[in-house]
Every structure is written in C-alpha cells, then in structure tokens.
Design a protein around this motif. Structure first.
Motif, PDB file in Angstrom:
ATOM      1  N   VAL A   1       0.590  -1.603   0.320  1.00  0.00           N
ATOM      2  CA  VAL A   1      -0.111  -0.150   0.303  1.00  0.00           C
ATOM      3  C   VAL A   1       0.695   1.208  -0.055  1.00  0.00           C
ATOM      4  N   GLY A   2       0.611   1.881  -1.793  1.00  0.00           N
ATOM      5  CA  GLY A   2       1.591   3.218  -1.079  1.00  0.00           C
ATOM      6  C   GLY A   2       0.683   4.633  -1.342  1.00  0.00           C
ATOM      7  N   LEU A   3       1.279   5.792  -1.199  1.00  0.00           N
ATOM      8  CA  LEU A   3       0.016   6.930  -1.406  1.00  0.00           C
ATOM      9  C   LEU A   3       0.189   7.364  -3.068  1.00  0.00           C
ATOM     10  N   GLY A   4      -1.015   7.669  -4.265  1.00  0.00           N
ATOM     11  CA  GLY A   4      -0.996   8.462  -4.507  1.00  0.00           C
ATOM     12  C   GLY A   4      -1.108  10.261  -4.375  1.00  0.00           C
ATOM     13  N   THR A   5      -1.151  11.038  -5.949  1.00  0.00           N
ATOM     14  CA  THR A   5      -0.962  12.405  -4.457  1.00  0.00           C
ATOM     15  C   THR A   5      -2.089  13.283  -5.915  1.00  0.00           C
ATOM     16  N   TRP A   6      -2.283  13.101  -6.644  1.00  0.00           N
ATOM     17  CA  TRP A   6      -3.156  13.542  -7.612  1.00  0.00           C
ATOM     18  C   TRP A   6      -4.238  14.505  -6.685  1.00  0.00           C
ATOM     19  N   GLN A   7      -4.291  15.846  -7.296  1.00  0.00           N
ATOM     20  CA  GLN A   7      -5.228  16.653  -6.697  1.00  0.00           C
ATOM     21  C   GLN A   7      -5.290  17.314  -4.957  1.00  0.00           C
ATOM     22  N   GLN A   8      -5.004  16.016  -4.288  1.00  0.00           N
ATOM     23  CA  GLN A   8      -4.471  16.160  -3.010  1.00  0.00           C
ATOM     24  C   GLN A   8      -3.361  16.790  -2.481  1.00  0.00           C
ATOM     25  N   PHE A   9      -2.383  16.536  -3.290  1.00  0.00           N
ATOM     26  CA  PHE A   9      -0.857  17.080  -2.839  1.00  0.00           C
ATOM     27  C   PHE A   9      -0.789  18.621  -3.607  1.00  0.00           C
ATOM     28  N   ASP A  10      -1.859  19.191  -4.544  1.00  0.00           N
ATOM     29  CA  ASP A  10      -1.604  20.242  -5.324  1.00  0.00           C
ATOM     30  C   ASP A  10      -2.466  21.654  -4.819  1.00  0.00           C
ATOM     31  N   VAL A  11      -1.387  21.836  -4.273  1.00  0.00           N
ATOM     32  CA  VAL A  11      -1.283  22.981  -3.049  1.00  0.00           C
ATOM     33  C   VAL A  11      -0.291  23.902  -2.676  1.00  0.00           C
ATOM     34  N   ALA A  12      -0.364  25.387  -2.791  1.00  0.00           N
ATOM     35  CA  ALA A  12       0.600  26.061  -2.092  1.00  0.00           C
ATOM     36  C   ALA A  12       1.392  25.842  -1.303  1.00  0.00           C
ATOM     37  N   GLU A  13       2.768  26.158  -1.245  1.00  0.00           N
ATOM     38  CA  GLU A  13       3.408  25.681  -0.134  1.00  0.00           C
ATOM     39  C   GLU A  13       3.262  26.463   1.136  1.00  0.00           C
ATOM     40  N   ASP A  14       3.155  27.269   1.387  1.00  0.00           N
ATOM     41  CA  ASP A  14       2.491  27.907   2.246  1.00  0.00           C
ATOM     42  C   ASP A  14       0.841  27.481   2.789  1.00  0.00           C
ATOM     43  N   ALA A  15       0.075  26.583   1.833  1.00  0.00           N
ATOM     44  CA  ALA A  15      -1.324  25.995   2.114  1.00  0.00           C
ATOM     45  C   ALA A  15      -1.354  25.952   3.656  1.00  0.00           C
ATOM     46  N   PRO A  16      -3.149  25.815   4.333  1.00  0.00           N
ATOM     47  CA  PRO A  16      -3.351  25.164   5.369  1.00  0.00           C
ATOM     48  C   PRO A  16      -2.717  23.848   5.626  1.00  0.00           C
ATOM     49  N   GLU A  17      -3.037  23.439   4.151  1.00  0.00           N
ATOM     50  CA  GLU A  17      -2.859  21.879   4.230  1.00  0.00           C
ATOM     51  C   GLU A  17      -1.746  21.136   4.395  1.00  0.00           C
ATOM     52  N   MET A  18      -0.923  21.589   3.950  1.00  0.00           N
ATOM     53  CA  MET A  18       0.534  21.461   4.310  1.00  0.00           C
ATOM     54  C   MET A  18       0.613  20.478   4.841  1.00  0.00           C
ATOM     55  N   ASP A  19       0.420  20.412   7.083  1.00  0.00           N
ATOM     56  CA  ASP A  19       0.617  20.347   7.749  1.00  0.00           C
ATOM     57  C   ASP A  19      -0.681  18.650   7.888  1.00  0.00           C
ATOM     58  N   ARG A  20      -1.391  18.677   7.039  1.00  0.00           N
ATOM     59  CA  ARG A  20      -2.006  17.104   6.992  1.00  0.00           C
ATOM     60  C   ARG A  20      -1.506  16.860   5.684  1.00  0.00           C
ATOM     61  N   LEU A  21      -1.005  17.080   4.925  1.00  0.00           N
ATOM     62  CA  LEU A  21       0.029  16.150   4.251  1.00  0.00           C
ATOM     63  C   LEU A  21       1.257  15.775   4.589  1.00  0.00           C
TER      64      LEU A  21
END
Length: 334
Positions: free
Chosen positions: A77-97
């Motif tokens: 089991v691995g990890l795909g990054t389509w859509q979910q990881f397409d964020v700005a480097e200072d985006a609040p989502e970075m902590d969750r990613l």
C-alpha cells in the motif's frame, strides 16, 4: 522555505546529507544487496488501534511483494498525490499532508506516486520528504508527460529538482504520451543509474489492450493502471500477461474517485467481510491485493486517518477465492 534549486548541482548542494542520493551505498541499496529487500518501519502510533482483523500476520510489518525484474520488495500500500497534493507551499493543508506522508512511513509503506500533470504535487512531496528527513525511506515514482525527446529530458530533470532528489526510483511514461521516444530515453537513464525502474501508465479501460501489448513488446519494469472491484477488466486483459512476463503492477483509482464509497453509502460492512477487514476502504483495497499480480496499490488521500485505514489493508489475511466471489456478488447486487 528557500527558492527551489535550478539544476542538479545546486540541488546536491542544498539537500541535507541524509537526503542526497549519490554513488555511495544507501540503506536501500544495502538492504537490496544483502537480500533483505526494502526495510519496512515498525508500526507507529497511527496503527496501534488496528482491530484483530487488520493485525499483521508477520511480526507487525506490512505485506510486501517482489518487483519481478529485480526481486526487490515493495510494501503493498502506497500513496497517490493527484489533486490532494496540488496546493501552495504555504497552504494550511501542508500540515495534514505532512502527517499523511509520516503515517505512510509509520505504517510501513514507502511508495509515493506523482506526476508533472499533478500541478504542485511533486514540489510538495519533495518539501515534505526533506522536512521529515525521509527520502531514503521512500520509493519515489513520477512520470514524464510531454512530447519530444528533449522536452521529456528537461521535464524529468525538473522532477528531480522538485522532488529534491538526484535519483528517482521509478519513472513512467504518463498515459503513454510519446511512448517510444520516452522509452528510449528511460532505458538510457536506467542503464546510467539515473532511475532505478521504468514503466508506463494509463487510467482508462480503453487503454488496457495497449498496455497488454506494451508488456509483451517493451517489457517495462512497471505498468500502472486503474483497477477496482467495479472496474475489473484488467483481471482478464492485463494482469495475467504482467504475471507471465515479470512486470510489476501499480494500481491507481482503487476507489474510482470515491465512487465505490458512494455506492455502498451508509451500509454497514457485512459480517462475513469482517473476518478479513474492518472498513469499506480495506474491503476495496483487499479485493485488489488478493490478485497476486498486483504489486502495490496507491490510493490518494489528504487525511491522516484515511492513510492509516488504507495502510491497514496491507496487514492481516486477504480474502480467499470463495470470499472474492462473494465480494463480486455483493457488489453486483448493490
């Protein structure tokens, strides 16, 4: 964060020593040469609450399968990054990613798949791996997605920079774009040690016959394709050829973009399925992993808890033939 390095020499200067990939023997290469395959880390806190159905059969490590062309073992089991990881480097989502990637490793996974097509995903993966000091724990897969030899080379060089590594484990021709041109380059890069494996990808059933032909004609190390309990044409058209010709299979879209979850809705997991899984996510992933030709499945997520649940499909037993038939019947009757 610092500006992104512009070339390979600058990249090497900026990377922490533990993240640089040089000709020195890395832990990964040492393990491969010693016959141990890829190491998988011990279970972390993200997996401590797994139910008995998801417990490991092998001393607390995720199931692994061999890459046929080398014998190296990959966690399933691995990890795909389509859509979910397409964020700005200072985006609040970075902590969750960042937590998602950490949970991948905590649960014994290693495969992270990206592409230039995925916007900023490669850059975010590179930054997270550097922050976690975890390049050596990852199996990095990305793609070339352009036309023309030189454009392909420049795009792949840029992927190295964005991923903050001087060596990519798996480079794939994305959606078969300019296949023959890029396959020639990939063979040269593999022979020169710049990539470790080469492959091809697609995500539609219309491309399955072409993928089957490529397996016989080109014999790539990997083929990446869409496969799920509801989209299972690959079982007849590609997986047997991959098995016979020694080609590893990466599976994308295992949840059909969320369609599998929408179809089951609020239904409870059937009692008979709880003997080998304890969530719908594990149900869907274990259906796929029950195919021995499948090397690794790469569901995408931006939720750390979902990463834990996905990874749990790599533990415990898989459904047997009778249970697989029952899973298919259940799906058709929904």
């Amino acid at each position: 964060m610092t500006d992104r390095p512009k070339d390979k020499a600058e990249l090497q200067k900026r990377l922490p020593n533990s993240c640089r990939r040089t000709k020195a023997l890395s832990r990964k290469d040492f393990l491969k040469l010693s016959g141990a395959g890829l190491a998988v880390t011990a279970l972390g806190t993200g997996a401590m609450n797994l139910s008995p159905a998801a417990a490991s059969d092998s001393a607390g490590t995720m199931r692994t399968r061999e890459i046929p062309s080398s014998g190296e073992k990959l966690p399933v089991v691995g990890l795909g990054t389509w859509q979910q990881f397409d964020v700005a480097e200072d985006a609040p989502e970075m902590d969750r990613l960042t937590k998602v990637v950490r949970r991948l490793f905590d649960n014994g996974g290693s495969v992270i798949d990206s592409s230039p097509m995925y916007g900023a995903a490669e850059a975010r993966v590179g930054e997270i791996l550097t922050e976690l000091n975890a390049h050596d724990d990852s199996f990095l897969a990305t793609k070339v997605w352009t036309r023309g030899r030189q454009d392909g080379i420049e795009q792949m060089k840029r992927s190295e920079i964005l991923l903050e590594t001087s060596s990519i484990d798996l480079m794939q021709v994305h959606n078969l774009v300019d296949l023959d041109t890029h396959m020639d380059t990939l063979r040269n890069w593999k022979a020169g040690g710049r990539i470790r494996y080469l492959g091809v990808t697609h995500y539609t059933t219309d491309a399955l016959d072409q993928l089957a032909d490529i397996i016989e004609r080109n014999q790539p190390d990997f083929v990446q394709l869409a496969y799920s309990i509801g989209v299972h044409e690959a079982e007849e058209r590609v997986l047997p050829r991959a098995r016979d010709h020694g080609v590893a299979i990466l599976v994308n879209r295992p949840y059909e973009g969320g369609g599998t979850f929408r179809r089951v809705g609020e239904r409870e997991l059937p009692d008979w399925a709880q003997d080998f899984c304890d969530s719908w996510g594990q149900f869907f992933l274990k259906y796929i992993l029950a195919q021995p030709a499948v090397t690794c499945v790469i569901p995408g997520t931006s939720d750390p808890e979902h990463m834990d649940d996905n990874a749990a499909a790599g533990f415990g037993r898989l459904p047997d033939k009778k249970e697989l038939s029952r899973m298919r019947r259940f799906w058709k009757e929904l």
